[in-house]
Design a protein around this motif. Structure first.
Motif, mmCIF file in Angstrom:
data_model
loop_
_atom_site.group_PDB
_atom_site.id
_atom_site.type_symbol
_atom_site.label_atom_id
_atom_site.label_comp_id
_atom_site.label_asym_id
_atom_site.label_seq_id
_atom_site.Cartn_x
_atom_site.Cartn_y
_atom_site.Cartn_z
ATOM 1 N N ALA A 16 47.299 -56.283 -53.769
ATOM 2 C CA ALA A 16 46.005 -56.336 -53.095
ATOM 3 C C ALA A 16 45.715 -57.735 -52.572
ATOM 4 C CB ALA A 16 44.892 -55.871 -54.028
ATOM 5 N N LEU A 17 46.061 -58.746 -53.345
ATOM 6 C CA LEU A 17 45.831 -60.120 -52.911
ATOM 7 C C LEU A 17 46.678 -60.449 -51.687
ATOM 8 C CD1 LEU A 17 44.347 -62.756 -53.416
ATOM 9 C CD2 LEU A 17 46.206 -63.415 -54.959
ATOM 10 N N LYS A 18 47.929 -60.016 -51.681
ATOM 11 C CA LYS A 18 48.791 -60.249 -50.518
ATOM 12 C C LYS A 18 48.230 -59.538 -49.289
ATOM 13 C CE LYS A 18 53.503 -59.853 -48.747
ATOM 14 N NZ LYS A 18 52.988 -59.800 -47.406
ATOM 15 N N ALA A 19 47.784 -58.293 -49.466
ATOM 16 C CA ALA A 19 47.195 -57.550 -48.345
ATOM 17 C C ALA A 19 45.937 -58.255 -47.842
ATOM 18 C CB ALA A 19 46.880 -56.119 -48.771
ATOM 19 N N LEU A 20 45.134 -58.777 -48.760
ATOM 20 C CA LEU A 20 43.926 -59.507 -48.371
ATOM 21 C C LEU A 20 44.283 -60.777 -47.604
ATOM 22 C CD1 LEU A 20 40.887 -59.885 -48.395
ATOM 23 C CD2 LEU A 20 41.088 -60.855 -50.703
ATOM 24 N N GLU A 21 45.298 -61.488 -48.063
ATOM 25 C CA GLU A 21 45.756 -62.688 -47.356
ATOM 26 C C GLU A 21 46.228 -62.337 -45.947
ATOM 27 O OE1 GLU A 21 48.662 -64.127 -50.127
ATOM 28 O OE2 GLU A 21 47.181 -65.288 -51.250
ATOM 29 N N ASP A 22 46.914 -61.201 -45.801
ATOM 30 C CA ASP A 22 47.366 -60.757 -44.482
ATOM 31 C C ASP A 22 46.179 -60.461 -43.561
ATOM 32 O OD1 ASP A 22 50.004 -60.984 -45.315
ATOM 33 O OD2 ASP A 22 50.247 -58.835 -45.686
ATOM 34 N N VAL A 23 45.153 -59.819 -44.107
ATOM 35 C CA VAL A 23 43.948 -59.520 -43.327
ATOM 36 C C VAL A 23 43.295 -60.817 -42.855
ATOM 37 C CG1 VAL A 23 41.577 -58.639 -43.503
ATOM 38 C CG2 VAL A 23 43.482 -57.259 -44.338
ATOM 39 N N VAL A 24 43.150 -61.763 -43.772
ATOM 40 C CA VAL A 24 42.527 -63.046 -43.421
ATOM 41 C C VAL A 24 43.337 -63.760 -42.346
ATOM 42 C CG1 VAL A 24 41.949 -65.347 -44.303
ATOM 43 C CG2 VAL A 24 41.347 -63.315 -45.633
ATOM 44 N N ARG A 25 44.655 -63.743 -42.496
ATOM 45 C CA ARG A 25 45.533 -64.402 -41.522
ATOM 46 C C ARG A 25 45.348 -63.785 -40.129
ATOM 47 N NH1 ARG A 25 49.916 -63.497 -44.064
ATOM 48 N NH2 ARG A 25 49.573 -65.171 -45.532
ATOM 49 N N GLN A 26 45.267 -62.445 -40.066
ATOM 50 C CA GLN A 26 45.087 -61.768 -38.779
ATOM 51 C C GLN A 26 43.724 -62.119 -38.167
ATOM 52 O OE1 GLN A 26 45.778 -57.679 -39.982
ATOM 53 N NE2 GLN A 26 47.688 -57.662 -38.836
ATOM 54 N N LEU A 27 42.704 -62.114 -38.998
ATOM 55 C CA LEU A 27 41.364 -62.417 -38.484
ATOM 56 C C LEU A 27 41.263 -63.869 -38.020
ATOM 57 C CD1 LEU A 27 39.137 -60.479 -41.042
ATOM 58 C CD2 LEU A 27 39.484 -59.925 -38.624
ATOM 59 N N GLU A 28 41.859 -64.768 -38.767
ATOM 60 C CA GLU A 28 41.813 -66.176 -38.398
ATOM 61 C C GLU A 28 42.629 -66.461 -37.138
ATOM 62 O OE1 GLU A 28 40.945 -68.413 -42.622
ATOM 63 O OE2 GLU A 28 43.007 -68.329 -41.915
ATOM 64 N N GLY A 30 42.671 -64.811 -34.457
ATOM 65 C CA GLY A 30 41.840 -64.603 -33.290
ATOM 66 C C GLY A 30 42.467 -63.760 -32.196
ATOM 67 N N GLU A 31 43.576 -63.119 -32.456
ATOM 68 C CA GLU A 31 44.270 -62.326 -31.444
ATOM 69 C C GLU A 31 43.970 -60.834 -31.552
ATOM 70 O OE1 GLU A 31 46.113 -63.722 -28.977
ATOM 71 O OE2 GLU A 31 45.478 -65.652 -29.822
ATOM 72 N N VAL A 32 43.126 -60.445 -32.502
ATOM 73 C CA VAL A 32 42.847 -59.035 -32.759
ATOM 74 C C VAL A 32 41.612 -58.609 -31.963
ATOM 75 C CG1 VAL A 32 42.347 -57.365 -34.588
ATOM 76 C CG2 VAL A 32 43.801 -59.323 -35.080
ATOM 77 N N PRO A 33 41.676 -57.474 -31.282
ATOM 78 C CA PRO A 33 40.504 -56.982 -30.542
ATOM 79 C C PRO A 33 39.313 -56.763 -31.484
ATOM 80 C CG PRO A 33 42.458 -55.676 -30.014
ATOM 81 C CD PRO A 33 42.826 -56.584 -31.146
ATOM 82 N N SER A 37 39.138 -55.934 -35.419
ATOM 83 C CA SER A 37 38.644 -56.994 -36.302
ATOM 84 C C SER A 37 37.624 -56.449 -37.292
ATOM 85 C CB SER A 37 37.987 -58.119 -35.492
ATOM 86 O OG SER A 37 38.929 -58.807 -34.734
ATOM 87 N N ILE A 38 36.759 -55.575 -36.810
ATOM 88 C CA ILE A 38 35.753 -54.976 -37.688
ATOM 89 C C ILE A 38 36.441 -54.124 -38.751
ATOM 90 C CG2 ILE A 38 33.823 -53.341 -37.786
ATOM 91 C CD1 ILE A 38 33.078 -54.401 -34.941
ATOM 92 N N ASP A 39 37.425 -53.330 -38.342
ATOM 93 C CA ASP A 39 38.180 -52.515 -39.299
ATOM 94 C C ASP A 39 38.900 -53.400 -40.319
ATOM 95 O OD1 ASP A 39 37.359 -50.212 -37.985
ATOM 96 O OD2 ASP A 39 39.239 -50.006 -36.849
ATOM 97 N N LEU A 40 39.500 -54.484 -39.843
ATOM 98 C CA LEU A 40 40.185 -55.412 -40.737
ATOM 99 C C LEU A 40 39.205 -56.034 -41.730
ATOM 100 C CD1 LEU A 40 42.666 -57.314 -38.396
ATOM 101 C CD2 LEU A 40 43.259 -56.085 -40.485
#
Length: 82
Positions: A16-28, A30-33, A37-40
């Motif tokens: 879960a922590l790794k998945a959370l880190e991946d989510v944060v990385r994607q959001l940070e 800034g390339e996600v529509p 981003s809201i879903d993430l």
């Protein structure tokens, strides 16, 4: 977001922590529509809550460590035991 259908209750803290880190990385990044981003963000919040619950459970278990007469840890009891 291939893991979004995965049952969080079956995830270990580390997963879960790794998945959370991946989510944060994607959001940070800034390339996600916006909609994604809201879903993430929502998934990240669920993952954060799952991680916090796992930490709370671990803390409760640690607090239930039984001390022997000499003050040393003599074992443990389930955190839900009275």
């Amino acid at each position: 977001m291939a893991d979004e259908g995965e049952d969080l209750s079956k995830m270990s803290f580390e997963q879960a922590l790794k998945a959370l880190e991946d989510v944060v990385r994607q959001l940070e990044g800034g390339e996600v529509p916006l909609d994604e981003s809201i879903d993430l963000y929502e998934r990240g919040e669920k993952l954060r809550k799952h991680c916090q619950a796992r930490l709370d459970t671990a803390q409760a278990r640690i607090e239930k460590i039984v001390q022997g007469p000499d003050g040393r840890a003599a074992g443990a009891e389930p955190f839900d035991a009275e």
